[in-house]
Design a protein around this motif. Structure first.
Motif, short mmCIF file in Angstrom:
data_model
loop_
_atom_site.label_atom_id
_atom_site.label_comp_id
_atom_site.label_asym_id
_atom_site.label_seq_id
_atom_site.Cartn_x
_atom_site.Cartn_y
_atom_site.Cartn_z
N PHE A 29 -8.47 46.39 27.88
CA PHE A 29 -8.20 47.81 27.64
C PHE A 29 -8.22 48.12 26.14
N ILE A 30 -7.67 47.18 25.36
CA ILE A 30 -7.69 47.38 23.91
C ILE A 30 -9.12 47.38 23.41
N ILE A 80 -8.97 37.10 17.34
CA ILE A 80 -7.55 37.35 17.46
C ILE A 80 -7.18 37.37 18.94
N ASP A 81 -6.01 36.85 19.26
CA ASP A 81 -5.55 36.87 20.64
C ASP A 81 -4.87 38.21 20.91
N LEU A 82 -5.42 38.98 21.86
CA LEU A 82 -4.88 40.31 22.13
C LEU A 82 -4.00 40.34 23.37
N GLY A 83 -3.69 39.16 23.90
CA GLY A 83 -2.77 39.15 25.04
C GLY A 83 -3.45 39.51 26.35
N HIS A 139 -3.76 42.27 28.11
CA HIS A 139 -4.49 43.53 28.36
C HIS A 139 -5.63 43.72 27.38
N TYR A 173 -11.14 50.57 21.55
CA TYR A 173 -11.79 50.56 20.24
C TYR A 173 -13.30 50.72 20.37
N ALA A 179 -11.79 48.16 25.14
CA ALA A 179 -12.44 49.39 25.61
C ALA A 179 -12.05 50.57 24.75
#
Lengths: 220, 52, 256
Positions: free
Chosen positions: B10-11, B2-5, B7, B15, B13
């Protein structure tokens, strides 16, 4: 009432006769206050700006140091068990001990304040404000410390646990104590002083019950 | 994937850290429970042997 | 511990209060609860990563909120559990309340630490810093210290029955004190920072955010319940171990 006064005068006499403890406490307070400038550097404007924080941290540490002896000797030599047979309830007894303890450990800090104010370059206004905040705030420190002392009285190695419990709880005292000095906000000083006094009154009124409950449990 | 953009690190890290902490919590709880159960079983057996 | 006579039918209170009965009925609850937790997490993570759009303002960083908010909620809920158990210990000397308190403290500390960690991770992209002396973060940090102090106090005692009642006093004092700490920190923050600071209660909650948030909160709450129950069972077993060990030592020593 006579029982209350008897406990109060007994504790005061005991504290004054062992004058060494009193002197050590004041010395500790002054030394902490004098040591911090060595860590910060001899920058007078910066130090006078930091002075309230330094004074309050020194007061917090000095008070923390003195709490352990509040109940320990009475608990260990059995006086506390004896006092429970008295006409005075344990809550009232703890209240008397708290007042005596504050007179012996809170008030001397105010007396020693001029030395620190001089060394740290506090202004005259700042000095009086510091005296006022210490007078208004140290009873709350005594009250929180009494709870910490009562809770750890049954522990032989409770020395380090009590500060760990008491310090986070004392945070509001530190915040209002140093907040009174903030020049940025109009009315911050009187507001902080009032909040500090309220905190001291409420904690002094409620702490005896909590401390007495802990002492009862420890004594079983 | 999935593309998380921008940042995403940080996402990831967040999870990863949560999985780590919760995994450790579950592992600790489970191993402590297991240890207590085997110990109590051994003690009960010893008591039965003593009584018999 | 009062033994219930076999003739009378035990009420619901006895069924919770009596450690033996507690162990009996919780044995059948643990597994279903664990399965429910796993299912809720599976559903929650699916919604979080595949079935929810990025926020129009925060973008994908909103996905961090789905762990941050549930852990922050649990950090406070856990204290509420400890608070009610502390009352149970002090007022009714309820043996399971002791056990519940002891089991909850490390969980509270862990979830509070997670809330701080996820908050820091969220803060970096949105505020530009890992740590801000913000009112909520600061009071959460103090809450973590209180949890750790309570755990330290538990560990300092040998006699766990006495420890439970002493810790209860600290828990109650902490419960009175936490709102004061929160207020003082907020007061301190307005003193030092003008209103220009980013407010956490900023963006309005959209429905697309609400669904994953609620599912994840449910999943985390179920996780807490499962762990709490298992830890309580372990604690009861530990007490049984202690009395068995004493009995064994007595038998070995030949004392009456």
């Amino acid at each position: 009432m006579t029982a209350f006064l008897a406990i109060l005068s007994r504790d005061l006499k005991l504290g004054l006769r062992q004058g060494g403890d009193l002197l050590t406490l004041v010395l500790f307070f002054v030394i902490v206050g004098v040591l911090l400038p060595f860590a910060v550097g001899p920058d007078r404007p910066l130090l006078s700006q930091l002075a309230p924080a330094i004074i309050w941290v020194a007061a917090l540490l000095a008070q923390l140091l003195s709490h352990d002896r509040l109940f320990r000797s009475d608990f260990e030599d059995g006086s506390l068990a004896l006092f429970r047979q008295a006409s005075l309830s344990l809550d009232g007894l703890v209240f008397a001990k708290l007042i005596a303890h504050w007179l012996l450990t809170g008030l001397p800090l105010v007396v020693a304040m001029p030395v620190l104010a001089l060394v740290l370059g506090l202004s005259a206004d700042g000095f009086w404000l510091a005296v006022m905040t210490l007078l208004a705030g140290t009873p709350a420190l005594t009250a929180f410390g009494a709870i910490g002392a009562a809770v750890t009285v049954g522990l032989k190695r409770g020395g380090l646990v009590a500060p760990v419990i008491v310090l986070p709880m004392s945070l509001p005292v530190l915040i209002f104590g140093t907040g009174a000095f903030d020049p940025a906000r109009v009315g911050a000083a009187s507001q902080a002083l009032l909040l500090l006094a309220a905190l001291s009154l409420v904690s002094m009124a409620l702490a005896p019950f909590a401390a007495a409950l802990a002492l009862r449990i420890s004594g079983e | 994937m999935i593309d998380l953009g921008q940042h995403w690190e940080f996402i990831a890290a967040t999870y990863a850290g949560s999985v780590l902490v919760i995994g450790a919590l579950i592992g600790w709880t489970w191993s402590a429970s297991r240890r207590a159960r085997t110990r109590v079983a051994r003690l009960e057996a010893a008591r039965k042997a003593r009584k018999a | 511990m009062a033994q219930t006579s076999p003739n009378t039918h035990p009420g619901w209170f006895t069924r919770i209060a009596h450690p033996g009965m507690f162990m009996g009925w919780t044995r059948h609850v643990v597994l279903p609860l664990a399965i429910a937790t796993a299912l809720a997490f599976a559903a929650g993570l699916y919604v979080v990563f595949f079935a929810s759009p990025p926020d129009y303002q925060m973008g994908d960083t909103v996905r961090m909120m789905y762990v941050h908010v549930p852990t922050a909620w649990l950090s406070q809920f856990c204290y509420a559990v400890m608070f009610s158990s502390a009352i149970g210990t002090l007022v009714w000397r309820h043996p399971m309340a002791d056990v519940s308190q002891k089991a909850a403290a490390p969980l509270g500390a862990a979830f509070t630490a997670l809330a701080l960690f996820t908050g820091a991770m969220w803060g970096r992209p949105t505020w530009g810093t890992f740590w801000e002396w913000d009112g909520r973060m600061t009071s959460t940090l103090v809450l973590l210290f209180i949890y750790l102090g309570i755990i330290a106090l538990w560990r300092a005692f040998d006699d766990q029955l006495k420890a439970a009642r002493i810790v209860s006093v600290v828990t109650l004092v902490g419960a009175v004190n936490i709102p004061i700490i929160k207020f003082s920190v907020d007061w301190w923050q307005t003193l030092h920072q003008p209103a220009s600071v980013f407010r956490t209660d900023g963006p309005t909650v959209d429905f697309s955010i609400l669904t994953p948030l609620l599912v994840m909160t449910l999943a985390f709450s179920l996780l807490f319940l499962t762990l709490h129950l298992v830890r309580m069972r372990t604690e009861v077993t530990r007490r049984r171990i202690r009395s068995l060990e004493l009995a064994q030592a007595r038998a070995a020593g030949g004392a009456p």
